[in-house]
Enzyme design. Sequence first.
Site, PDB file in Angstrom:
ATOM      1  N   LYS A  83      -3.623  -1.647   0.612  1.00  0.00           N
ATOM      2  CA  LYS A  83      -3.433  -1.986   1.981  1.00  0.00           C
ATOM      3  C   LYS A  83      -4.601  -2.592   2.346  1.00  0.00           C
ATOM      4  O   LYS A  83      -4.771  -3.563   3.294  1.00  0.00           O
ATOM      5  CB  LYS A  83      -2.824  -0.823   2.727  1.00  0.00           C
ATOM      6  N   GLN A 127      -1.894   7.884   6.008  1.00  0.00           N
ATOM      7  CA  GLN A 127      -0.885   7.864   4.692  1.00  0.00           C
ATOM      8  C   GLN A 127      -0.176   9.197   4.458  1.00  0.00           C
ATOM      9  O   GLN A 127      -0.888  10.288   4.379  1.00  0.00           O
ATOM     10  CB  GLN A 127      -2.019   7.495   3.504  1.00  0.00           C
ATOM     11  N   ASP A 150       2.935   1.861  11.423  1.00  0.00           N
ATOM     12  CA  ASP A 150       4.003   2.431  10.586  1.00  0.00           C
ATOM     13  C   ASP A 150       5.280   2.472  10.974  1.00  0.00           C
ATOM     14  O   ASP A 150       6.346   2.880  10.516  1.00  0.00           O
ATOM     15  CB  ASP A 150       3.473   3.862   9.870  1.00  0.00           C
TER      16      ASP A 150
END
Length: 331
Positions: A83, A127, A150
């Site tokens: 990412k 994460q 997200d």
Amino acid sequence: MMILTKFLKFRINTIQVNEKPFQICLFARKVSKLIDGKKIAQDIQKEIRDDIDQWVSQGHRPPCLIAVLVGEDPASKKYVENKMIAAQNVGIVSRTINLPSTISEQEIISQIYKLNKDPSVDGILVQLPVPEHVSERNVCNSVDPRKDVDGFHILNMGKLAINMDTFVPATALGVIELIKRSNIKTFGKNIVVCGRSKNVGLPIALLLHSDARNDCPGLEATVTLCHRHTPSEELEFFAKRADIIISATGVVNLIKPDMVKPGACIIDVGITRITTESGKTKLVGDVDFDGVSHVAGYITPVPGGVGPMTVAMLMHNTFKAAKALANDVIV
Ligand code: GUN
């Protein structure tokens, strides 16, 4: 899209030999296509890069993405690394905050609150998974919904459920973008989604059945959401009638050739690391790729299918957050 396999399909033709009918067997090549997620993701990243260049040339600062990584899980580290590389490639400033696996939930949330308040930060991702002693839900809900790239905050999940414009979880958005860019029709089609996780299967199903009358582009499909308690014969029943099958379960070889309607589109979201007979490890999806690619019309590989799309769509969400924050609008 690349030509993946050519398999033989026979046809009987009648020709005249010495003025007598003579039957010959012709073999025609049938072609199934590989949906090249890596290439599509590269195209999207290029588009985002151009848009960000233009944004910056208008006097804005580059978008900024912060990843919070708790613990030492090698797979999570690798995902975050990918990412960060993608962010750099598209012109997004990025940083990873590494926290020890022993950290308390409250300490993680305090870190997130600091990032929420920091005006130089546009996007925050934690994460997953987080260590067992930490509530994933509490952590996701502590991210400012305007920086929730997200799309895991309850507010953004709720907006998605009622078809409002919001941050759509990147994997779900990636799957939809793969389908659209491969010109696969969804209107009125039967789609089976295997796996009901809140971050992947559920948002995919929500998007696919959505109607076009609201903020989100409606895909108007008839969606069947199967999960671990769907009996295998029922899964087979629904799968055989599906124009599109999307599998996100982590169950290796869940989707076999005899479950697939000829010509169907198969999107494999599963990623499992297996050890082969020769002792090497490799990544595989939920789909028996070799078998199914002889029946399906379209298929995604693992790796190189949905994975790169998740990263590209995270970049899309980060730029979307930056623009909304700069213009003081709520996504
Ligand atoms: N872990 C697995 N997939 C994801 C994802 O899309 N976002 C985050 N934050 N963690 C993940």
